[in-house]
Design an enzyme around this catalytic site. Structure first.
Site, PDB file in Angstrom:
ATOM      1  N   CYS A  27      10.228  -8.013 -36.940  1.00  0.00           N
ATOM      2  CA  CYS A  27      10.541  -6.658 -36.477  1.00  0.00           C
ATOM      3  C   CYS A  27      11.026  -5.863 -37.690  1.00  0.00           C
ATOM      4  O   CYS A  27      10.824  -6.293 -38.817  1.00  0.00           O
ATOM      5  CB  CYS A  27      11.532  -6.659 -35.312  1.00  0.00           C
ATOM      6  SG  CYS A  27      13.166  -7.239 -35.716  1.00  0.00           S
ATOM      7  N   CYS A  99       8.293  -5.304 -32.058  1.00  0.00           N
ATOM      8  CA  CYS A  99       8.579  -3.871 -32.061  1.00  0.00           C
ATOM      9  C   CYS A  99       8.050  -3.202 -30.797  1.00  0.00           C
ATOM     10  O   CYS A  99       7.027  -3.620 -30.265  1.00  0.00           O
ATOM     11  CB  CYS A  99       7.930  -3.219 -33.274  1.00  0.00           C
ATOM     12  SG  CYS A  99       8.302  -4.090 -34.798  1.00  0.00           S
ATOM     13  N   CYS A 104       5.688  -1.355 -36.318  1.00  0.00           N
ATOM     14  CA  CYS A 104       5.916  -2.750 -36.696  1.00  0.00           C
ATOM     15  C   CYS A 104       5.564  -2.983 -38.155  1.00  0.00           C
ATOM     16  O   CYS A 104       4.620  -2.383 -38.674  1.00  0.00           O
ATOM     17  CB  CYS A 104       5.071  -3.681 -35.835  1.00  0.00           C
ATOM     18  SG  CYS A 104       5.685  -3.878 -34.180  1.00  0.00           S
TER      19      CYS A 104
END
Length: 159
Positions: A27, A99, A104
């Site tokens: 993430c 994400c 991302c």
């Protein structure tokens, strides 16, 4: 390694396929979702599958993440926020991005890519109470746990 009393699905005896030789949870800040996923992944997969996490803009592990993991008997205090640049692509078989509302990070390499859009439990909104923040982190933890358990079950059935 796996405690059936604390898991909906105990996969201690399941064999994973070659494509789950290692997992990277990715993430942005590597402070909340990916840290939760790393801890849960290590609990679920044990020593059979190396699990790590990283982010494109690493910061520090969120204390709420540590707290909600402690609630289910997991200690993630030894985990730390890492840059995706520090990860060796050759050692990663599966990348799972977590994400949701943000862009991302990109992971270079030949790894299989999965995307699980989990809303970021961390909030800079000053009006959220401690209880509201904990509720957000618990929701993220439980959603990630469910996804990892389902992923582990699917992988074991492909074998």
């Amino acid at each position: 390694m796996c405690d059936p009393n604390s898991l909906n699905l105990c996969i201690e005896s399941l064999n994973m396929t070659d494509k789950t030789k290692s997992i990277l949870f990715l993430c942005v800040a590597n402070s909340s979702r990916s840290q939760l996923a790393e801890g849960l992944g290590r609990m679920i997969f044990g020593d059979r599958v190396p699990v790590q996490s990283a982010g494109s803009e690493p910061s520090q592990v969120n204390p709420y993440a540590v707290e909600v993991m402690h609630e289910i008997g997991l200690d993630i205090t030894s985990q730390y926020s890492k840059s995706v640049q520090a990860i060796d692509p050759a050692k990663v078989e599966t990348v799972i991005t977590l994400c949701a509302e943000e862009v991302c990070p990109v992971f270079l390499g030949k790894a299989r890519r999965l995307h699980w859009p989990i809303p970021d439990p961390a909030s800079k909104e000053p009006n959220l109470s401690r209880d509201e923040m904990l509720a957000r982190f618990r929701a993220a933890r439980d959603a990630i746990r469910g996804r990892i358990e389902a992923f582990a079950k699917e992988e074991s059935q492909e074998r």
